[in-house]
Design a protein around this motif. Structure first.
Motif, PDB file in Angstrom:
ATOM      1  N   THR A 196      -9.581  19.371  -0.876  1.00 21.82           N
ATOM      2  CA  THR A 196     -11.219  19.740  -0.237  1.00 21.82           C
ATOM      3  C   THR A 196     -12.179  19.690  -1.326  1.00 21.82           C
ATOM      4  O   THR A 196     -12.058  20.499  -2.474  1.00 21.82           O
ATOM      5  N   GLY A 197     -13.321  19.083  -1.033  1.00 20.26           N
ATOM      6  CA  GLY A 197     -14.331  18.976  -1.762  1.00 20.26           C
ATOM      7  C   GLY A 197     -14.296  17.771  -2.827  1.00 20.26           C
ATOM      8  O   GLY A 197     -15.335  17.366  -3.385  1.00 20.26           O
ATOM      9  N   THR A 198     -13.242  16.852  -2.473  1.00 22.38           N
ATOM     10  CA  THR A 198     -13.469  15.654  -3.097  1.00 22.38           C
ATOM     11  C   THR A 198     -13.570  14.522  -2.180  1.00 22.38           C
ATOM     12  O   THR A 198     -13.757  14.695  -1.039  1.00 22.38           O
ATOM     13  N   ASP A 199     -14.185  13.575  -2.943  1.00 20.12           N
ATOM     14  CA  ASP A 199     -14.782  12.363  -1.848  1.00 20.12           C
ATOM     15  C   ASP A 199     -13.659  11.219  -1.694  1.00 20.12           C
ATOM     16  O   ASP A 199     -13.284  10.547  -2.944  1.00 20.12           O
ATOM     17  N   LEU A 200     -12.967  11.193  -0.869  1.00 20.50           N
ATOM     18  CA  LEU A 200     -11.939  10.323  -0.574  1.00 20.50           C
ATOM     19  C   LEU A 200     -12.321   8.857   0.060  1.00 20.50           C
ATOM     20  O   LEU A 200     -11.592   8.115   0.442  1.00 20.50           O
ATOM     21  N   THR A 201     -13.608   8.691   0.378  1.00 16.34           N
ATOM     22  CA  THR A 201     -14.203   7.425   0.853  1.00 16.34           C
ATOM     23  C   THR A 201     -13.808   6.289  -0.050  1.00 16.34           C
ATOM     24  O   THR A 201     -13.891   5.975  -1.228  1.00 16.34           O
ATOM     25  N   GLY A 202     -12.922   5.276   0.738  1.00 12.64           N
ATOM     26  CA  GLY A 202     -12.419   4.176  -0.069  1.00 12.64           C
ATOM     27  C   GLY A 202     -11.254   4.237  -0.781  1.00 12.64           C
ATOM     28  O   GLY A 202     -10.791   3.474  -1.544  1.00 12.64           O
ATOM     29  N   LYS A 203     -10.708   5.450  -0.843  1.00 14.31           N
ATOM     30  CA  LYS A 203      -9.395   5.891  -1.555  1.00 14.31           C
ATOM     31  C   LYS A 203      -7.996   5.381  -0.973  1.00 14.31           C
ATOM     32  O   LYS A 203      -8.008   5.477   0.304  1.00 14.31           O
ATOM     33  N   ASP A 204      -7.062   5.218  -1.761  1.00 12.53           N
ATOM     34  CA  ASP A 204      -5.803   4.936  -1.309  1.00 12.53           C
ATOM     35  C   ASP A 204      -5.114   6.299  -1.736  1.00 12.53           C
ATOM     36  O   ASP A 204      -4.837   6.525  -2.939  1.00 12.53           O
ATOM     37  N   LEU A 205      -4.585   7.217  -0.710  1.00 15.55           N
ATOM     38  CA  LEU A 205      -3.993   8.282  -0.985  1.00 15.55           C
ATOM     39  C   LEU A 205      -2.509   8.335  -0.796  1.00 15.55           C
ATOM     40  O   LEU A 205      -2.185   8.017   0.364  1.00 15.55           O
ATOM     41  N   VAL A 206      -1.695   8.679  -1.947  1.00 15.68           N
ATOM     42  CA  VAL A 206      -0.227   8.512  -1.574  1.00 15.68           C
ATOM     43  C   VAL A 206       0.241   9.868  -1.861  1.00 15.68           C
ATOM     44  O   VAL A 206       0.011  10.318  -2.838  1.00 15.68           O
ATOM     45  N   ASN A 207       0.583  10.680  -0.994  1.00 14.84           N
ATOM     46  CA  ASN A 207       1.034  12.067  -1.064  1.00 14.84           C
ATOM     47  C   ASN A 207       2.682  12.200  -0.993  1.00 14.84           C
ATOM     48  O   ASN A 207       3.378  11.819  -0.228  1.00 14.84           O
ATOM     49  N   LEU A 208       3.001  12.484  -2.144  1.00 15.60           N
ATOM     50  CA  LEU A 208       4.422  12.697  -2.565  1.00 15.60           C
ATOM     51  C   LEU A 208       4.834  14.057  -2.328  1.00 15.60           C
ATOM     52  O   LEU A 208       5.956  14.820  -2.814  1.00 15.60           O
ATOM     53  N   THR A 209       3.958  14.875  -1.741  1.00 19.60           N
ATOM     54  CA  THR A 209       4.214  16.338  -1.553  1.00 19.60           C
ATOM     55  C   THR A 209       5.032  16.705  -0.443  1.00 19.60           C
ATOM     56  O   THR A 209       5.070  15.954   0.545  1.00 19.60           O
ATOM     57  N   THR A 210       6.205  17.592  -0.641  1.00 13.74           N
ATOM     58  CA  THR A 210       7.334  17.797   0.295  1.00 13.74           C
ATOM     59  C   THR A 210       6.580  18.288   1.746  1.00 13.74           C
ATOM     60  O   THR A 210       5.815  19.449   1.745  1.00 13.74           O
ATOM     61  N   CYS A 211       6.600  17.763   2.620  1.00  9.41           N
ATOM     62  CA  CYS A 211       6.160  18.288   4.120  1.00  9.41           C
ATOM     63  C   CYS A 211       7.006  18.054   5.335  1.00  9.41           C
ATOM     64  O   CYS A 211       7.840  17.316   5.168  1.00  9.41           O
TER      65      CYS A 211
END
Length: 293
Positions: free
Chosen positions: A83-98
């Protein structure tokens, strides 16, 4: 020439717990320019001392590179950190257990913020990172384009297995395999409990147990074939009726050994239910249908 070649993609790593540290060190050792951030700065300082770039904030770390890898405690942590980060154009890889539902919701959340999303289910412990022969890998699901673009980088610390565009599939594969593991460990716990009071060396018993579990493991292929065909009598080696008839021996042995049957009783109860509802000549596969609501 710089230390990092053009083939060594830069990336940002958010979260430096035991797994995050292991992943980060492996990427950095493979000459990938690495920006790191952790809520506890001391952990980031440890990697910075080895040459990584330590960001002062998550927003700064996200801004540094297009590939962002997140390895945090849980989905709530991901929400708070990003929250509060600019993710525009980013490639987000989430390795968090969910959970699968959380992964799907996070994928939509990322899409709404202009990012491509890939979820990961880590099938490894930290010492396996960077050790290919250890056999650790990560399930990935979500953006296939993201995966194909960054597969070479993602495969540096651990093997990769892409399981589909549905962002929830990596988490589902992860939890399904770990659930089977806990079932196996429950059976092993019961087995050790049965011999606990006897003059039987657990260390001598362990190889017998390991070999037996290994010998039984291929039965999952028969189960899969039966689920696919819908014929639960296909290739049956020991019928449901025969196995249900044998369950009193297991329960009586537990009682005589002073061992609680609580790890076995629920499964035996399902077997009896299936026998009452179905065909005694089928396999144990029908129990699965009782579990699905």
């Amino acid at each position: 020439m710089t230390r990092h070649s053009a083939h060594h993609s830069p990336l940002t790593l958010l979260g430096l717990g035991a797994m995050g540290i292991a992943l980060g060190r492996t990427w950095f050792a493979a000459d990938h320019p690495l920006t790191v951030w952790n809520r506890t700065p001391a952990r980031a300082a440890a990697l910075a001392a080895e040459g990584a770039e330590a960001a002062d904030s998550a927003a700064e770390a996200v801004a540094a590179n297009s590939l962002i890898v997140v390895c945090l405690m849980d989905d709530d942590s991901v929400q708070k950190v990003l929250t509060g980060t600019d993710l525009t154009g980013k490639d987000l890889v989430n390795l968090t257990t969910c959970t699968p539902a959380q992964a799907r919701a996070r994928a939509e959340w990322a899409r709404e913020r202009g990012a491509r999303y890939l979820d990961g289910g880590v099938m490894a412990v930290p010492p396996m990172a960077g050790v290919p022969e250890a056999g650790g890998y990560v399930f990935y699901s979500g953006s296939q384009e993201l995966f194909e673009q960054h597969e070479e980088t993602l495969s540096v610390p651990l093997g990769t297995r892409y399981v589909g565009r549905d962002a929830g599939f990596a988490a589902l594969h992860d939890v399904a395999l770990l659930s089977a593991m806990y079932g196996m460990l429950a059976g092993a716990a019961h087995a050790f409990a049965l011999i606990r009071k006897e003059d039987i060396d657990p260390a001598s018993f362990a190889p017998l147990l390991a070999d037996w579990l290994t010998a039984m493991a291929p039965s999952v292929h028969r189960t899969a074939d039966q689920l696919r065909s819908g014929d639960y009598t296909e290739g049956v080696l020991s019928t449901l009726a025969m196995q249900v008839a044998g369950t009193p021996t297991f329960l009586q042995t537990a009682e005589q050994q002073g061992v609680s049957p609580e790890l076995l009783s629920p499964y035996f109860a399902l077997m009896r239910r299936r026998l009452a509802d179905g065909d005694g000549v089928e396999d144990l596969t029908g129990v699965i249908d009782l579990l699905v609501r």
